[in-house]
Enzyme design. Structure first.
Site, PDB file in Angstrom:
ATOM      1  N   ASP A  67      32.168  57.978  50.961  1.00  0.00           N
ATOM      2  CA  ASP A  67      32.309  56.906  51.949  1.00  0.00           C
ATOM      3  C   ASP A  67      31.703  57.320  53.293  1.00  0.00           C
ATOM      4  O   ASP A  67      31.631  58.499  53.624  1.00  0.00           O
ATOM      5  CB  ASP A  67      33.799  56.570  52.115  1.00  0.00           C
ATOM      6  CG  ASP A  67      34.010  55.190  52.729  1.00  0.00           C
ATOM      7  OD1 ASP A  67      33.038  54.419  52.841  1.00  0.00           O
ATOM      8  OD2 ASP A  67      35.155  54.886  53.111  1.00  0.00           O
ATOM      9  N   THR A  71      34.194  47.341  42.309  1.00  0.00           N
ATOM     10  CA  THR A  71      34.208  45.908  41.959  1.00  0.00           C
ATOM     11  C   THR A  71      34.271  45.079  43.242  1.00  0.00           C
ATOM     12  O   THR A  71      33.774  43.954  43.291  1.00  0.00           O
ATOM     13  CB  THR A  71      35.427  45.550  41.064  1.00  0.00           C
ATOM     14  OG1 THR A  71      36.599  46.124  41.631  1.00  0.00           O
ATOM     15  CG2 THR A  71      35.255  46.072  39.656  1.00  0.00           C
ATOM     16  N   GLU A  72      34.857  45.649  44.294  1.00  0.00           N
ATOM     17  CA  GLU A  72      34.979  44.943  45.571  1.00  0.00           C
ATOM     18  C   GLU A  72      33.665  44.936  46.359  1.00  0.00           C
ATOM     19  O   GLU A  72      33.454  44.083  47.222  1.00  0.00           O
ATOM     20  CB  GLU A  72      36.076  45.583  46.432  1.00  0.00           C
ATOM     21  CG  GLU A  72      37.497  45.334  45.942  1.00  0.00           C
ATOM     22  CD  GLU A  72      37.882  46.154  44.713  1.00  0.00           C
ATOM     23  OE1 GLU A  72      37.289  47.234  44.497  1.00  0.00           O
ATOM     24  OE2 GLU A  72      38.752  45.702  43.940  1.00  0.00           O
ATOM     25  N   ASN A  73      32.790  45.890  46.070  1.00  0.00           N
ATOM     26  CA  ASN A  73      31.543  46.001  46.843  1.00  0.00           C
ATOM     27  C   ASN A  73      30.551  44.860  46.594  1.00  0.00           C
ATOM     28  O   ASN A  73      29.604  44.669  47.361  1.00  0.00           O
ATOM     29  CB  ASN A  73      30.837  47.343  46.570  1.00  0.00           C
ATOM     30  CG  ASN A  73      31.547  48.543  47.191  1.00  0.00           C
ATOM     31  OD1 ASN A  73      31.527  49.647  46.646  1.00  0.00           O
ATOM     32  ND2 ASN A  73      32.195  48.350  48.339  1.00  0.00           N
ATOM     33  N   TRP A  74      30.786  44.066  45.552  1.00  0.00           N
ATOM     34  CA  TRP A  74      29.894  42.929  45.275  1.00  0.00           C
ATOM     35  C   TRP A  74      29.894  41.901  46.401  1.00  0.00           C
ATOM     36  O   TRP A  74      28.960  41.107  46.510  1.00  0.00           O
ATOM     37  CB  TRP A  74      30.291  42.227  43.962  1.00  0.00           C
ATOM     38  CG  TRP A  74      29.981  43.020  42.731  1.00  0.00           C
ATOM     39  CD1 TRP A  74      30.889  43.623  41.897  1.00  0.00           C
ATOM     40  CD2 TRP A  74      28.684  43.289  42.162  1.00  0.00           C
ATOM     41  NE1 TRP A  74      30.240  44.261  40.865  1.00  0.00           N
ATOM     42  CE2 TRP A  74      28.892  44.065  41.000  1.00  0.00           C
ATOM     43  CE3 TRP A  74      27.375  42.968  42.517  1.00  0.00           C
ATOM     44  CZ2 TRP A  74      27.836  44.512  40.190  1.00  0.00           C
ATOM     45  CZ3 TRP A  74      26.325  43.419  41.715  1.00  0.00           C
ATOM     46  CH2 TRP A  74      26.564  44.180  40.572  1.00  0.00           C
ATOM     47  N   LEU A  99      42.895  54.855  48.554  1.00  0.00           N
ATOM     48  CA  LEU A  99      42.242  55.078  47.259  1.00  0.00           C
ATOM     49  C   LEU A  99      41.202  54.012  46.936  1.00  0.00           C
ATOM     50  O   LEU A  99      40.358  54.212  46.060  1.00  0.00           O
ATOM     51  CB  LEU A  99      43.281  55.133  46.139  1.00  0.00           C
ATOM     52  CG  LEU A  99      44.145  56.398  46.106  1.00  0.00           C
ATOM     53  CD1 LEU A  99      45.213  56.294  45.027  1.00  0.00           C
ATOM     54  CD2 LEU A  99      43.282  57.634  45.851  1.00  0.00           C
TER      55      LEU A  99
HETATM   56  C1  IPE Z   1      35.015  52.785  48.372  1.00  0.00           C
HETATM   57  O1  IPE Z   1      34.442  52.648  49.627  1.00  0.00           O
HETATM   58  C2  IPE Z   1      34.015  52.466  47.316  1.00  0.00           C
HETATM   59  C3  IPE Z   1      32.920  53.401  47.169  1.00  0.00           C
HETATM   60  C4  IPE Z   1      32.781  54.530  47.807  1.00  0.00           C
HETATM   61  C5  IPE Z   1      31.930  53.041  46.192  1.00  0.00           C
HETATM   62  P1  IPE Z   1      34.568  51.303  50.448  1.00  0.00           P
HETATM   63  O2  IPE Z   1      33.917  51.544  51.747  1.00  0.00           O
HETATM   64  O3  IPE Z   1      34.067  50.172  49.638  1.00  0.00           O
HETATM   65  O4  IPE Z   1      36.146  51.154  50.579  1.00  0.00           O
HETATM   66  P2  IPE Z   1      37.006  50.432  51.700  1.00  0.00           P
HETATM   67  O5  IPE Z   1      36.399  49.071  51.872  1.00  0.00           O
HETATM   68  O6  IPE Z   1      36.894  51.272  52.920  1.00  0.00           O
HETATM   69  O7  IPE Z   1      38.387  50.413  51.149  1.00  0.00           O
HETATM   70  C1  IPE Z   2      29.949  54.233  50.960  1.00  0.00           C
HETATM   71  O1  IPE Z   2      29.579  54.012  52.267  1.00  0.00           O
HETATM   72  C2  IPE Z   2      28.947  53.695  49.978  1.00  0.00           C
HETATM   73  C3  IPE Z   2      29.415  52.523  49.210  1.00  0.00           C
HETATM   74  C4  IPE Z   2      30.580  51.977  49.305  1.00  0.00           C
HETATM   75  C5  IPE Z   2      28.473  51.948  48.285  1.00  0.00           C
HETATM   76  P1  IPE Z   2      29.919  52.657  53.005  1.00  0.00           P
HETATM   77  O2  IPE Z   2      28.773  51.721  52.811  1.00  0.00           O
HETATM   78  O3  IPE Z   2      31.232  52.126  52.581  1.00  0.00           O
HETATM   79  O4  IPE Z   2      29.962  53.147  54.505  1.00  0.00           O
HETATM   80  P2  IPE Z   2      30.952  52.668  55.640  1.00  0.00           P
HETATM   81  O5  IPE Z   2      32.342  52.778  55.120  1.00  0.00           O
HETATM   82  O6  IPE Z   2      30.587  51.243  55.953  1.00  0.00           O
HETATM   83  O7  IPE Z   2      30.683  53.587  56.762  1.00  0.00           O
HETATM   84 MG    MG Z   3      33.123  52.393  53.311  1.00  0.00          MG
END
Ligand code: IPE
Ligand code: IPE
Ligand code: MG
Length: 248
Positions: A25, A71-74, A200
């Site tokens: 992250d 799954t939430e990243n979509w 998590l």
């Molecule tokens: C968790 O990171 C998912 C991945 C690292 C792929 P996110 O950035 O998506 O999680 P949240 O939104 O901070 O919970």
């Molecule tokens: C993690 O970095 C990568 C993925 C979730 C794909 P983020 O893109 O969540 O980075 P922040 O949390 O916005 O800094």
């Molecule tokens: Mg993030």
């Protein structure tokens, strides 16, 4: 030995986890701090994947699971989602030889069918090629969500029960574990999250039940071999009790 934190000979570690899972992250924040587009952060993050893969092999960590896309990243802007899928494709082309040379098998967990066809094909090919001769395993969690994984396991078990193949009274923790995505992979002993968030985010809820959690403020693009070894070192300082009273 402690003052050479992160630069230690990993052979000095008494206890190397067999399986390390990482929530990678902070790519976006890394980029933002430098006035760069988010995608630049993801690109730099891909370099950390390579560095950590090597470090894990050096330390003889057998399984490394990386949370690459949830799954939430979509719901992220389409441009970012596409950029990430592109990077995954490039990663496979570029690191294919690395994986083969270092005897690292690639596996995946998640809703693979939701990924672009092109990515799915590449993944399938690379998984097949790297499964022939390997010593280490890299697991990419892609379009992965732990609640979904558990719900799918429940569905599979319910189906078997309805078909009379399984007695509902005989369902145990082991039955559930056997119906998760990768039932043959041991649970991670160590879970690392970069960029300081204390959550998590729907990652391996079942499998992490007894894992040691290690959170660092370092953003993923800055997390390299030294930081990985620091996490292993911290793991070695922990007294794991599993609900008992035994101290280490
Ligand atoms: C968790 O990171 C998912 C991945 C690292 C792929 P996110 O950035 O998506 O999680 P949240 O939104 O901070 O919970
Ligand atoms: C993690 O970095 C990568 C993925 C979730 C794909 P983020 O893109 O969540 O980075 P922040 O949390 O916005 O800094
Ligand atoms: Mg993030």
């Amino acid at each position: 030995m402690n003052e050479v934190s992160g630069k230690l000979e990993t052979s000095q570690l008494a206890n190397v986890p067999e399986h390390v899972a990482i929530i990678m992250d902070g790519n976006g924040r890394w980029a933002k701090e430098r006035g760069l587009p988010r995608l630049k952060g993801h690109e730099e993050g891909a370099q950390s994947v390579r560095a950590v893969l090597r470090a894990a092999k050096k330390a003889q960590v057998n399984y490394l699971t990386l949370y690459a896309f949830s799954t939430e990243n979509w719901v992220r802007p389409e441009e970012e989602v596409q950029g990430l899928m592109n990077l995954l494709s490039i990663f496979m082309d570029r690191y294919k030889n690395d994986l083969l040379k270092n005897k690292i098998r690639l596996r995946v967990m998640g809703q693979i069918e939701r990924l672009p066809q092109k990515v799915q094909k590449k993944l399938a090919k690379l998984m097949e090629e790297t499964a022939r001769d390997y010593e280490y395993t890299l697991i990419l969690a892609l379009s992965y969500g732990s609640r979904l994984e558990i719900a799918e396991a429940a569905k599979a078990i319910a189906r078997k029960a309805a078909a009379g193949e399984l007695d509902p009274e005989a369902v145990t923790e082991e039955t559930v574990a056997q119906h998760l995505y990768l039932p043959d992979v041991p649970d991670p002993e160590l879970m690392i999250r970069t960029s300081g968030e204390l959550r998590l985010s729907n990652f391996l809820l079942w499998q992490l039940s007894y894992a040691e959690l290690y959170v660092t403020d370092t953003y993923w693009p800055d997390f390299r071999e030294e930081q990985f070894f620091q996490a292993l070192e911290a793991f070695n300082q922990r007294g794991r009790r599993y609900g008992g009273v035994k101290n280490k």
